[in-house]
Write a protein that holds these residues in place. Structure first.
Motif, PDB file in Angstrom:
ATOM      1  N   ILE A   1      45.203  38.457  44.009  1.00  0.00           N
ATOM      2  CA  ILE A   1      45.432  39.809  43.508  1.00  0.00           C
ATOM      3  C   ILE A   1      44.249  40.222  42.636  1.00  0.00           C
ATOM      4  O   ILE A   1      43.612  39.399  41.994  1.00  0.00           O
ATOM      5  N   GLY A   2      43.980  41.520  42.581  1.00  0.00           N
ATOM      6  CA  GLY A   2      43.012  42.016  41.617  1.00  0.00           C
ATOM      7  C   GLY A   2      41.864  42.786  42.227  1.00  0.00           C
ATOM      8  O   GLY A   2      41.502  42.584  43.392  1.00  0.00           O
ATOM      9  N   PRO A   3      41.255  43.675  41.426  1.00  0.00           N
ATOM     10  CA  PRO A   3      40.203  44.560  41.939  1.00  0.00           C
ATOM     11  C   PRO A   3      38.912  43.845  42.314  1.00  0.00           C
ATOM     12  O   PRO A   3      38.106  44.388  43.063  1.00  0.00           O
TER      13      PRO A   3
ATOM     14  N   ALA B   1      46.501  41.689  47.696  1.00  0.00           N
ATOM     15  CA  ALA B   1      46.620  43.100  47.327  1.00  0.00           C
ATOM     16  C   ALA B   1      45.744  43.325  46.103  1.00  0.00           C
ATOM     17  O   ALA B   1      45.801  42.540  45.149  1.00  0.00           O
ATOM     18  N   PRO B   2      44.916  44.365  46.075  1.00  0.00           N
ATOM     19  CA  PRO B   2      44.028  44.589  44.929  1.00  0.00           C
ATOM     20  C   PRO B   2      44.767  45.002  43.662  1.00  0.00           C
ATOM     21  O   PRO B   2      44.321  44.695  42.557  1.00  0.00           O
TER      22      PRO B   2
ATOM     23  N   ILE C   1      49.626  32.577  41.816  1.00  0.00           N
ATOM     24  CA  ILE C   1      48.882  33.837  41.790  1.00  0.00           C
ATOM     25  C   ILE C   1      47.473  33.569  41.287  1.00  0.00           C
ATOM     26  O   ILE C   1      47.277  32.991  40.207  1.00  0.00           O
ATOM     27  N   ILE C   2      46.492  33.965  42.075  1.00  0.00           N
ATOM     28  CA  ILE C   2      45.088  33.966  41.638  1.00  0.00           C
ATOM     29  C   ILE C   2      44.720  35.414  41.395  1.00  0.00           C
ATOM     30  O   ILE C   2      44.609  36.204  42.343  1.00  0.00           O
ATOM     31  N   ALA C   3      44.589  35.781  40.129  1.00  0.00           N
ATOM     32  CA  ALA C   3      44.290  37.164  39.762  1.00  0.00           C
ATOM     33  C   ALA C   3      42.814  37.277  39.408  1.00  0.00           C
ATOM     34  O   ALA C   3      42.353  36.664  38.440  1.00  0.00           O
TER      35      ALA C   3
ATOM     36  N   VAL D   1      40.886  34.691  37.081  1.00  0.00           N
ATOM     37  CA  VAL D   1      39.459  34.508  37.332  1.00  0.00           C
ATOM     38  C   VAL D   1      38.742  35.769  36.868  1.00  0.00           C
ATOM     39  O   VAL D   1      39.044  36.873  37.340  1.00  0.00           O
ATOM     40  N   TYR D   2      37.815  35.598  35.933  1.00  0.00           N
ATOM     41  CA  TYR D   2      37.004  36.715  35.461  1.00  0.00           C
ATOM     42  C   TYR D   2      35.716  36.791  36.275  1.00  0.00           C
ATOM     43  O   TYR D   2      34.980  35.803  36.415  1.00  0.00           O
TER      44      TYR D   2
END
Length: 764
Positions: free
Chosen positions: A419-421, A462-463, A488-490, A557-558
């Protein structure tokens, strides 16, 4: 014409050529116009522009900036840009015209941006310098620079505007990603590696290029973290911190320097004779040439307002020690009239021209002005460079948190939601100073996680949201995907991606959507994108909070260009991985760490505050730092040198080979390091020094050595560091480097706070 005789010395050839040159030809050598404006690409054809031909007819062009650069500024796209072969063919076309249509046939110097790979379509995109710094691996960085030099020279580029040696003191600054960190010693070591990798043993090859150190100087210390703002710093601090990396890189052989936009104590760097002549040349013995940053010379009049006319600006810069102007606008339009007004002399001009010509001869441009287009296709983006980019990303990724061994993951442990942009946005992981690239060249986190889990577990994606957009439109789809998974890997953070016109993504499906409708840009970092905050932009934190409420394992994750300060995430995430901008192989590198195929070994080179109000929060502050705040203390959330591993390391038996030395003596400090865990891995062994009592107030600790070692489980190694006057010295009241007798404390450990210590006595 002796200058055409390669058997003569470079000094003889320069003197002969300079004597042959007219005033107009000399002026032309100091100019560096924008290279992408020299050609127009049509249907299978490239034509030189009339503007370029006119410049050649009016005395020539000494250098061109960014012929191969492609980005929104240049308006060069994937469709209108040059292929690997075409890039080499175009520089050949430009060079041939310049040499055949000028009286003396002086070759053009092509200068290119190579902050983390040559900024051209199809070239390897390496991790940004902040990631490289976090690797603490100078040999690896030397190899990266060597690869960058090979790819750049293959297309005709002979100079790069890197490395960036700015010491970062305020991470709100948008160019933090371009720097190695907050410590001058570490930056110095990376600087030396860059010079060796880029310039090699000789510039006169087909695989080495001219290194340009920038930004000279103190550009990383602007007021409020605002780009190019005023720098308030005394000469002692300047010498000990900001000048030091430049000084050591010059000693290593760097041949070019770029001036900074900022002023120091009221004097703009671009017009500072103290910096550009007295320090750089007279004290350090620098024998290369100095170039301005783009537009810096015009700022002397319109920004700093230290002169009334452009002629004065040009003369101030030239007499201070500037040799070439990027953009060429001020020198090109006003140097002649500055001469007419007797603001400068022809001898001032000759000195700059001589320096530029010397480097052109050293680069071998007179004998080998052209490149082989077939070689460009062969070496650029080769598999060994991709693997090097992957390894550099692996080693620079920092594991910040790992609660109850949430990582590494197993690919067969159940469904995973990504997940994530930043999970599948190729440009968001590349950083600033990146050209548009083909999608298949870039590996995103989603790409790599799917590859790891293929045949084992289902991966859903999903973004959820965009980096800066306040819309929660994608939350529903993201929460639904996450609810169906075990883990979840965000992937969140920031972006330095300029608008390449690729459109956006559907927040419900993640599919690409090409649209002419205005969309909010993701860009929150990069040159000119300074921030007042360090939190996540947009609704990313809200997305993470809703994901956390599902009760699943949450791995954050940044992907970003500056530190992120989000206390909620520090407290609630099961694991936090700081990847910075990891480059084209970043997805593979992140997945290698998430699934335990590589043991994380990155260590922070920036202190990360727990609260914005703590800034500035760099580790090597003076001992007289003052008292704590009412609301919080001054200790960061994550200290300098910090980073977790999947194994554990034990330090023991710190020793000195002798308890005391003279002020000009040497000794060796050693420490035993043992891998006490179950997994092999790298450890970064760090050495810090404290001058316990000094006539000038000193930092509590200063990094003076580091070593990255690899240990198998149960393996022990003794690491040695040499202590000499270079590690013990500081700048005295009369601005000279000295070592004072007295007690020093030496610290070795895994970060600035976790160390063993031993005393060293220094005697007269």
């Amino acid at each position: 014409m002796k200058y055409k005789n390669p058997s003569l010395s470079i000094a003889e050839r320069v003197a002969d050529l300079l004597a042959e040159m007219t005033l107009e030809e000399k002026l032309g050598q100091l100019l560096q116009p924008f290279g992408w404006k020299t050609y127009v690409k049509g249907d299978g054809d490239v034509q030189l522009t009339d503007t370029f031909k006119d410049a050649i007819a009016n005395g020539g062009v000494g250098s061109l900036y960014g012929v191969l650069r492609a980005d929104p500024w240049t308006e060069v796209t994937l469709e209108t840009g040059l292929s690997l072969r075409e890039g080499a063919e175009v520089t050949n076309l430009i060079q041939r015209y310049a040499m055949e249509h000028t009286r003396l046939g002086i070759p053009i110097l092509f200068g290119e941006e190579c902050s983390h790979g040559h900024m051209a379509i199809g070239n390897t995109v390496f991790p940004v310098p902040l990631t490289i710094g976090s690797s603490w691996n100078t040999e690896l960085f030397r190899q990266v620079c060597q690869a960058v030099a090979v790819e750049t020279r293959a297309q005709g580029g002979a100079a790069t505007y890197s490395p960036v040696l700015d010491v970062t003191r305020d991470p709100r600054w948008g160019r933090t990603e371009e720097c190695f960190g907050e410590d001058p010693y570490l930056i110095s070591e990376m600087a030396i590696a860059a010079v060796k990798g880029l310039q090699g043993d000789s510039l006169n090859t087909d695989h080495t290029i001219l290194a340009t150190l920038k930004h000279f100087v103190a550009y990383g210390s602007p007021d409020g973290g605002r780009n190019a703002d005023t720098v308030r710093m005394g000469m002692r601090e300047l010498m000990e911190k900001d000048l030091l990396p430049f000084q050591r890189a010059v000693a290593a052989g760097a041949k070019s320097i770029m001036t900074a936009y900022n002023e120091i104590d009221g004097v703009p760097c671009t017009s500072s004779k103290e910096l550009l002549t007295h320090i750089l040349r007279d004290k350090w013995g620098f024998d290369g040439f100095v170039i301005t940053d783009c537009g810096a010379m015009s700022q002397l009049r319109h920004g700093h307002q230290i002169c009334e006319t452009e002629e004065e600006a040009a003369s101030l810069a030239l007499k201070a020690g500037v040799d070439m102007e990027m953009s060429g606008e001020t020198f090109g339009q006003y140097l002649q009239s500055a001469l007419d007004q007797q603001l400068i002399a022809v001898s001032d001009l000759d000195l700059a021209v001589e320096r530029i010509l010397r480097l052109k001869f050293e680069l071998g441009l007179f004998e080998r002005p052209y490149v082989n287009p077939a070689l460009a296709e062969q070496v650029i983006g080769q598999s060994s460079h991709r693997e090097l980019a992957r390894q550099a990303a692996r080693e620079g990724i920092v594991l910040l948190k790992n609660k109850e061994q949430a990582l590494p993951l197993s690919p067969s442990r159940g469904k995973i939601a990504v997940i994530g942009p930043n999970a599948n946005n190729m440009y968001n992981q590349l950083g600033d100073y990146t050209s548009p690239q083909e999608r298949e060249q870039i590996v995103t986190v989603l790409d790599a996680v799917r590859a790891k889990c293929s045949g084992f577990s289902e991966v859903v994606y999903a973004p959820g949201c965009r980096v800066k957009d306040p819309s929660r439109e994608g939350f529903e789809a993201a929460i639904a995907a996450a609810a169906s998974a075990e883990t979840i890997i965000a992937v969140v953070g920031g972006s330095s991606a300029r608008d390449f016109g690729e459109g956006t993504i559907d927040l419900k499906t993640g599919a690409a959507v090409i649209t002419d409708t205005f969309m909010l840009s993701d860009m929150d970092c990069g040159e000119g994108f300074d921030r007042a905050q360090l939190n996540l932009c947009g609704v990313q934190l809200e997305l993470l909070q809703e994901l956390h409420s599902l009760g699943k394992k949450l791995i954050v994750v940044y992907i970003n260009g500056r530190p992120i300060v989000e206390p909620w995430i520090d407290e609630h995430a099961d694991a936090i991985v700081e990847a910075w901008y990891p480059g084209q192989e970043g997805g593979h590198a992140i997945a290698d760490i998430l699934f335990g195929d590589y043991n994380p070994s990155g260590r922070l080179t920036l202190s990360i505050p727990k609260h914005l109000g703590q800034l500035p929060v760099y580790y090597n502050k003076k001992r007289s730092r003052g008292h704590r705040y009412l609301e919080t203390d001054f200790h960061p959330q994550y200290v300098f040198g910090y980073g977790l591993s999947y194994t554990s390391f034990h330090y023991d038996n710190i020793q000195l080979n002798q308890p005391s030395i003279s002020v000009d003596g040497t000794c060796t400090v050693s420490v035993d390091v043992m891998n006490t865990g179950d997994m092999a891995g790298h450890e970064v062994v760090q050495l810090y020094i404290k001058d316990c009592v000094s006539s000038i107030s000193r930092p509590d600790k200063e990094l003076k050595g580091f070593c990255k070692i690899y240990l198998e489980p149960g393996e022990k190694r003794t690491v040695h560091f040499t202590i000499s006057s270079q590690e013990l010295q500081f700048v005295s009241a009369d601005l000279t480097w000295i070592v004072e007798p007295g007690r020093f404390e030496l610290y070795t450990g895994s970060n600035v706070e976790q160390t063993l210590s031993i005393d060293l006595q220094v005697v007269q």
